[in-house]
Write a protein that holds these residues in place. Structure first.
Motif, mmCIF file in Angstrom:
data_model
loop_
_atom_site.group_PDB
_atom_site.id
_atom_site.type_symbol
_atom_site.label_atom_id
_atom_site.label_comp_id
_atom_site.label_asym_id
_atom_site.label_seq_id
_atom_site.Cartn_x
_atom_site.Cartn_y
_atom_site.Cartn_z
ATOM 1 N N ASN A 515 -45.497 1.231 31.456
ATOM 2 C CA ASN A 515 -44.295 0.923 32.245
ATOM 3 C C ASN A 515 -44.660 0.159 33.512
ATOM 4 O O ASN A 515 -43.878 -0.674 33.986
ATOM 5 N N TYR A 523 -39.753 -3.738 27.416
ATOM 6 C CA TYR A 523 -40.637 -2.609 27.110
ATOM 7 C C TYR A 523 -39.948 -1.792 26.025
ATOM 8 O O TYR A 523 -38.848 -1.272 26.240
ATOM 9 N N ILE A 557 -38.751 5.678 33.242
ATOM 10 C CA ILE A 557 -39.296 4.388 32.826
ATOM 11 C C ILE A 557 -38.158 3.505 32.353
ATOM 12 O O ILE A 557 -37.086 3.988 31.989
ATOM 13 N N ALA A 559 -37.342 1.399 29.539
ATOM 14 C CA ALA A 559 -37.780 1.069 28.185
ATOM 15 C C ALA A 559 -36.650 1.262 27.199
ATOM 16 O O ALA A 559 -35.729 2.052 27.414
#
Length: 896
Positions: A515, A523, A557, A559
């Motif tokens: 990350n 991501y 994170i 993602a």
């Protein structure tokens, strides 16, 4: 019936205030006020009609529309303000009624009532408060009985008001000109100056009277003693136009709100606009300015039957007060039922047998009683108007958001609106808010934002749907279509990572590290579930997305998650590399965990990591925080699986995945020992500048006959290390570049060339030259005479000072020569690899947080895959968190 609730509330209030508006502003500005007010109202009415015809409308009116469209934060904050606006507006109408009663029946200032006069009621603040309290109690009784009795009472009042309105228009033609005695004016200070007149004229329709009432002539309001202005007059006037929400407030009590609200509201707006302008024109033509400014109840004196106007005014203001009181109770009931404020409003949910929210009615009555202590009508008119304008703007915003989101389910049967009308309504409301009172407007917005933040952090997640998600989807789709991969340029390259995760329980460290290294790029967390959909009753992946998304939230994170079902891990990774991303946002880098026998550790249940990785659980909730399979560790400490050596795939398939990614022109990174990496402890343990190190070895250590550090792969290592160093948490880290050189080569020359390269690339790093003659000698001993060293073309060119080529230029064939796995791979001895491993460890003083090493391509001969993997294992043994990286595309440039 909603049109009745909307209709007389404005018209009847205006019967007692139209002289105030025309007397202060003149006919021109009065008509301009009506045009502005009704323009704002009309734009909002169109939005109300659109939303109310887009589905079932429940209790709460405007609050229900806003909350279901803009979400609980906006809906709850504006619902509270709309509730307070109705409370204050109810008090405002009651105070207006009390003023009218005292003006008619109140004792003169000397306390002596003339013989035969009806002026018998004591006057004063406390007496007025007592009268207001009695009227409010009467309203309370009607509202406690329920909406049905209120509707019946309203209908009767409506008939009375229509009769009064008819007599008013008749009176302008039937009554002859006369002189009217004006109410007593406030005394003039020090007794000096001209005394205010005590008489004024009703002239009938005359041109001179009209000409005298065309322009504005702002004067002191005789009821409050304050100087009037356009803003203060508009505030009072606009409050008589706020009845457009009276019908929608009763949405929970209407039989068919989607039918009644649009028709009733539009009818009320058109009717009141016509009546307002007709009354303004008629009083401007027949009453002199003094009469309009000094007697707001003169219509009683010129009516064909004086008491009839008094009855109409009293009944209209009483009905308006009841309308606001019952509307406030319905809004409060809707807020309580939605649980936006937890248990604070839970008592307001209680209802009687016929569904009347009697607790909400009592709470609303109590708050109206508190507002009555302010005493004067104009004191709270500005606040009420601003609150209403703010709610109207929110309704327009809700309709605008639904229209812009282009959601298929937004298809109202009322289609006479566009996003332009919504924007005009929002702008009009905002302008008028600050024109009326900029301080009150700013304070109201601040209060709304405070409530919004409070609800955002304290209220539970709703299931209403969030318009923000629809708007984001709409905009993202538009911009993704504009993101043209044909216009990609190396200057704007950024890592877009697909991280393959077998089980997140053992991959927390790697997930958080990647990350950091993505540099605002894409991501994606990828996972392959082994299975065959033909043999399964349903897709087993759909139920797992919630756990993965919860993991993303709590690890904080940025993602996406992409899961796939495949018959092998290799095929699953191929699927994800082909389909992950969208348009110009597709992964360009594949990250895999290393294939070794390290014992996995469950960091999602580790008590030491619980605070950082797992949210606090409700003690009554016995469910596990994440529904990931537990790590199954065998007796010998290895993670169990279905494949070779207790794993889900063998080494041959693992290396094949690496080769597949490179064939697809994806950069590849292999992450080893990241089960030892803990981001929080790593960053916090090195608070001082330079205390954290990142080591980069940009040379292919499996090619001792090549020491190039300017090929595509080496530059990719430098770029990723620089990207990591640009992250806020890693900015204090120092990059250390290690350049392996042999005897006979200029150490300073090599170091200088690498330093010049870093300078042109704007990368700040410390360069260290590392002699490795002993390690290279071990390699050539294994090769024997047949493997006698022959300097590479790249090495010869470096020794010649790079000739006339630039730092990024390579001779034809050099890239393939350096990046390919050597033909003598099977002859790399374990002694050589162990020696290089020790060489790397010897340079680790102090030890780095992470190492970046050069990853060569897998051999073309698939029979050498196992040997290739073993060489990587020996090379990285006990190095701590390490990334083996292979780049296939240029990522650096010195161009501007």
């Amino acid at each position: 019936m909603s049109h009745l609730f909307s209709l007389f509330r404005g018209v009847l209030f205006y019967q007692s205030s139209h002289s105030f508006v025309v007397g202060q502003c003149g006919l021109y500005q009065a008509i301009a006020m009506f045009l502005v007010a009704y323009f704002i109202i009309s734009m909002t009415v169109l939005s109300v009609c659109a939303i109310s015809t887009n589905g079932a409308l429940d209790a709460g009116g405007a609050y229900y529309m806003i909350s279901r469209a803009l979400g609980p934060e906006f809906g709850g904050s504006l619902g509270v303000m709309f509730f307070l606006a109705n409370v204050c507006s109810s008090a405002l109408y009651i105070l207006g009624l009390v003023e009218a009663i005292v003006a008619t029946f109140g004792l003169p200032e000397d306390g002596v009532s003339p013989a035969g006069s009806l002026q018998v009621l004591p006057a004063g603040y406390w007496w007025s408060l007592l009268y207001a309290t009695g009227i409010l109690l009467l309203c309370l009784l009607v509202c406690l009985v329920g909406a049905e009795i209120y509707a019946k009472a309203s209908f009767i009042i409506f008939l009375v008001v229509m009769l009064v309105l008819a007599t008013i228009f008749i009176s302008f033609f039937a009554v002859r000109p006369r002189t009217i005695l004006l109410p007593a004016a406030p005394p003039i200070l020090n007794g000096t100056g001209p005394q205010p007149p005590t008489m004024a004229n009703f002239t009938g329709f005359k041109l001179n009277t009209l000409l005298g009432n065309l322009d504005a002539d702002y004067a002191v309001d005789y009821t409050t003693g304050t100087m009037m202005s356009f803003a203060t007059v508009f505030a009072v006037m606009f409050n008589g136009c706020t009845g457009i929400m009276a019908g929608s407030n009763m949405s929970g009590d209407l039989k068919n709100p989607s039918y009644s609200i649009p028709r009733g509201t539009i009818t009320a707006v058109i009717f009141t606009f016509i009546i307002y302008n007709l009354l303004s024109l008629m009083v401007a033509c027949s009453c002199d300015r003094i009469l309009l400014q000094r007697d707001y109840s003169f219509l009683r004196d010129i009516n064909v039957w004086n008491p009839l106007v008094t009855v109409g005014v009293y009944s209209s203001t009483m009905s308006a007060a009841m309308s606001n009181l019952i509307g406030a109770s319905r809004i409060l009931y809707a807020l309580a039922r939605d649980d936006l404020f937890g248990t604070v409003l839970s008592p307001a949910k209680k209802t009687s047998g016929n569904g009347n929210p009697w607790v909400s009615v009592l709470l609303s009555w109590f708050l109206v009683q508190l507002v009555l202590f302010t005493g004067k009508l104009n004191t709270i008119a500005s606040i009420v108007t601003i609150f209403f304008l703010l709610v109207y703007a929110a309704v327009d915003l809700a309709c605008l958001a639904l229209e812009w989101a282009s959601a298929p389910n937004f298809r109202p049967t009322f289609r006479y609106f566009t996003w332009h009308t919504c924007v005009l309504g929002i702008v009009g409301c905002a302008v008028m808010m600050f024109l009326i009172n900029s301080i009150y407007a700013s304070a109201s917005i601040a209060f709304m934002l405070l409530l919004l933040l409070l609800i955002h952090y304290l209220s539970p997640t709703s299931s209403w749907g969030y318009i923000s998600q629809a708007l984001i989807f709409h905009q993202v789709r538009k911009y993704l279509l504009m993101l043209d991969v044909r216009k990609d340029h190396v200057k704007f390259w950024r890592p877009q990572v697909l991280l393959m995760v077998s089980n997140p329980r053992s991959s927390v460290g790697l997930i958080t590290f990647i990350n950091d290294i993505k540099k605002s790029g894409l991501y994606v967390l990828g996972h392959v579930q082994l299975g065959d959909l033909d043999t399964l009753p349903s897709d087993p992946l759909q139920c797992r997305y919630d756990s993965w998304l919860s993991l993303v939230d709590h690890l904080n994170i940025k993602a996406f998650v992409n899961l796939t079902l495949a018959d092998s891990v290799r095929h699953g990774v191929q699927h994800l590399l082909f389909i992950s991303g969208l348009g110009g946002m597709r992964p360009n880098t594949l990250v895999l965990g290393f294939y070794d026998d390290c014992t996995p550790k469950d960091k999602l249940t580790d008590p030491a990591l619980a605070d950082a990785t797992v949210p606090t659980q409700d003690p009554e909730d016995e469910r596990p925080p994440y529904h990931f399979p537990a790590l199954r560790v065998s007796i010998d400490g290895k993670e169990e699986g279905n494949g070779e050596n207790g794993k889900v795939m063998g080494p041959q398939e693992y290396v094949a995945v690496i080769a597949d990614a490179m064939k697809m022109m994806k950069n590849v990174a292999l992450a080893r020992y990241f089960h030892q990496f803990d981001r929080a402890s790593t960053i916090s343990s090195s608070p001082g500048k330079g205390a954290l190190y990142v080591d980069v070895w940009p040379v292919n250590l499996l090619r001792p006959d090549s020491s190039s550090y300017v090929d595509t792969c080496s530059l990719f290592l430098l770029q990723l290390a620089c990207v990591l160093n640009m992250v806020r948490a890693w900015r204090h880290a120092r990059l250390r570049l290690f350049l392996c050189v042999e005897e006979g080569r200029s150490l300073r020359g090599s170091e200088g060339k690498l330093g010049q390269l870093l300078k042109e690339l704007r990368i700040k790093a410390n360069v260290y030259t590392v002699p490795w003659d002993q390690q290279v000698a071990l390699h050539w001993q294994r090769q024997g005479e047949a493997g006698k060293r022959r300097p590479s073309r790249q090495s010869r060119r470096e020794e010649e000072g790079l000739g006339k080529k630039g730092l990024f230029e390579e001779e034809e064939g050099d890239a393939d020569y350096v990046n390919s796995f050597p033909s003598n791979a099977t002859r790399l001895s374990d002694e050589y690899l162990s020696a290089v491993n020790r060489l790397i460890l010897e340079q680790a003083h102090p030890p780095p947080a992470v190492r970046f090493l050069y990853l060569p391509r897998p051999p073309a001969d698939t029979r050498r895959y196992t040997a290739y993997l073993r060489q990587l294992e020996l090379l990285t043994k006990d190095l701590g968190p390490t990334l083996l990286i292979h780049g296939v595309t240029p990522v650096l440039t010195t161009d501007l």
